[in-house]
Design a protein around this motif. Sequence first.
Motif, short mmCIF file in Angstrom:
data_model
loop_
_atom_site.label_atom_id
_atom_site.label_comp_id
_atom_site.label_asym_id
_atom_site.label_seq_id
_atom_site.Cartn_x
_atom_site.Cartn_y
_atom_site.Cartn_z
N VAL A 33 0.86 -1.19 0.00
CA VAL A 33 0.00 0.00 0.00
C VAL A 33 0.89 1.24 0.00
N GLY A 34 0.60 2.16 -0.91
CA GLY A 34 1.36 3.39 -1.04
C GLY A 34 2.38 3.38 -2.17
N THR A 35 2.67 2.21 -2.72
CA THR A 35 3.65 2.10 -3.80
C THR A 35 3.08 2.64 -5.11
N GLU A 36 3.90 3.44 -5.82
CA GLU A 36 3.53 3.87 -7.17
C GLU A 36 3.70 2.68 -8.10
N VAL A 37 2.72 2.46 -8.98
CA VAL A 37 2.76 1.32 -9.89
C VAL A 37 2.25 1.71 -11.27
N VAL A 38 2.56 0.85 -12.22
CA VAL A 38 1.94 0.91 -13.54
C VAL A 38 1.17 -0.40 -13.67
N ALA A 39 -0.12 -0.30 -13.90
CA ALA A 39 -0.97 -1.48 -14.06
C ALA A 39 -1.11 -1.81 -15.54
N PHE A 40 -1.05 -3.08 -15.86
CA PHE A 40 -1.24 -3.57 -17.22
C PHE A 40 -0.29 -2.90 -18.21
N ALA A 41 0.99 -2.78 -17.81
CA ALA A 41 2.00 -2.11 -18.64
C ALA A 41 2.08 -2.74 -20.03
N GLY A 42 2.20 -1.88 -21.03
CA GLY A 42 2.35 -2.33 -22.41
C GLY A 42 1.06 -2.73 -23.10
N SER A 43 -0.07 -2.58 -22.42
CA SER A 43 -1.35 -2.93 -23.05
C SER A 43 -2.18 -1.66 -23.23
N ASP A 44 -3.32 -1.79 -23.88
CA ASP A 44 -4.20 -0.63 -24.07
C ASP A 44 -4.89 -0.24 -22.76
N ARG A 45 -4.73 -1.06 -21.73
CA ARG A 45 -5.31 -0.77 -20.40
C ARG A 45 -4.29 -0.15 -19.45
N GLU A 46 -3.08 0.17 -19.94
CA GLU A 46 -2.01 0.67 -19.08
C GLU A 46 -2.46 1.90 -18.31
N SER A 47 -2.21 1.90 -16.99
CA SER A 47 -2.58 3.01 -16.12
C SER A 47 -1.55 3.16 -15.01
N ALA A 48 -1.14 4.39 -14.76
CA ALA A 48 -0.24 4.67 -13.64
C ALA A 48 -1.08 5.04 -12.43
N GLY A 49 -0.59 4.72 -11.25
CA GLY A 49 -1.31 5.07 -10.04
C GLY A 49 -0.56 4.64 -8.81
N ARG A 50 -1.31 4.53 -7.72
CA ARG A 50 -0.74 4.18 -6.42
C ARG A 50 -1.63 3.11 -5.78
N ILE A 51 -1.01 2.08 -5.19
CA ILE A 51 -1.77 1.03 -4.49
C ILE A 51 -2.42 1.64 -3.26
N VAL A 52 -3.73 1.46 -3.11
CA VAL A 52 -4.46 2.01 -1.97
C VAL A 52 -5.01 0.94 -1.02
N ASP A 53 -5.02 -0.33 -1.46
CA ASP A 53 -5.47 -1.39 -0.56
C ASP A 53 -4.93 -2.73 -1.02
N ASP A 54 -4.75 -3.62 -0.07
CA ASP A 54 -4.23 -4.96 -0.30
C ASP A 54 -5.25 -5.95 0.22
N PHE A 55 -5.77 -6.79 -0.66
CA PHE A 55 -6.76 -7.78 -0.27
C PHE A 55 -6.14 -9.17 -0.15
N GLY A 56 -4.83 -9.24 0.06
CA GLY A 56 -4.11 -10.51 0.12
C GLY A 56 -4.54 -11.42 1.24
N ASP A 57 -5.12 -10.89 2.31
CA ASP A 57 -5.55 -11.72 3.43
C ASP A 57 -6.90 -12.39 3.20
N PHE A 58 -7.60 -11.99 2.14
CA PHE A 58 -8.92 -12.55 1.87
C PHE A 58 -8.80 -13.77 0.98
N THR A 59 -9.62 -14.76 1.23
CA THR A 59 -9.65 -15.96 0.40
C THR A 59 -10.38 -15.65 -0.90
N PRO A 60 -9.73 -15.86 -2.05
CA PRO A 60 -10.41 -15.59 -3.31
C PRO A 60 -11.51 -16.61 -3.56
N VAL A 61 -12.71 -16.13 -3.82
CA VAL A 61 -13.86 -17.01 -4.03
C VAL A 61 -14.63 -16.53 -5.25
#
Length: 101
Positions: A33-61
């Motif tokens: 949380v707080g890290t600057e990132v590029v999401a979907f780099a190199g694709s038409d969905r590429e977006s720069a931003g900052r991580i605001v939440d981490d859902f890693g503790d939740f079980t994916p269902v």
Amino acid sequence: MRRSKTETVTPDPEATTDAAASTAATVDPALEVGTEVVAFAGSDRESAGRIVDDFGDFTPVATEYDGERIAEPARRWAVLTTAGDLLFADSADLTAGPPTK
């Protein structure tokens, strides 16, 4: 007794533990949380931003309705883009650091 058509698929607890352990092992330590990132780099969905939440503790269902999957498991990270949009991505979809353009 009539069964509801909306149901949540409950994963096998042992499989979830293994999946969570392997996901934790492959998470880039630079992603938090707080890290600057590029999401979907190199694709038409590429977006720069900052991580605001981490859902890693939740079980994916996934969710099914009437035998058909209608929603995939949630993504790990919530990213607020510089354009003001909120997107959700997995670790493999993110590159830590500001855009290089």
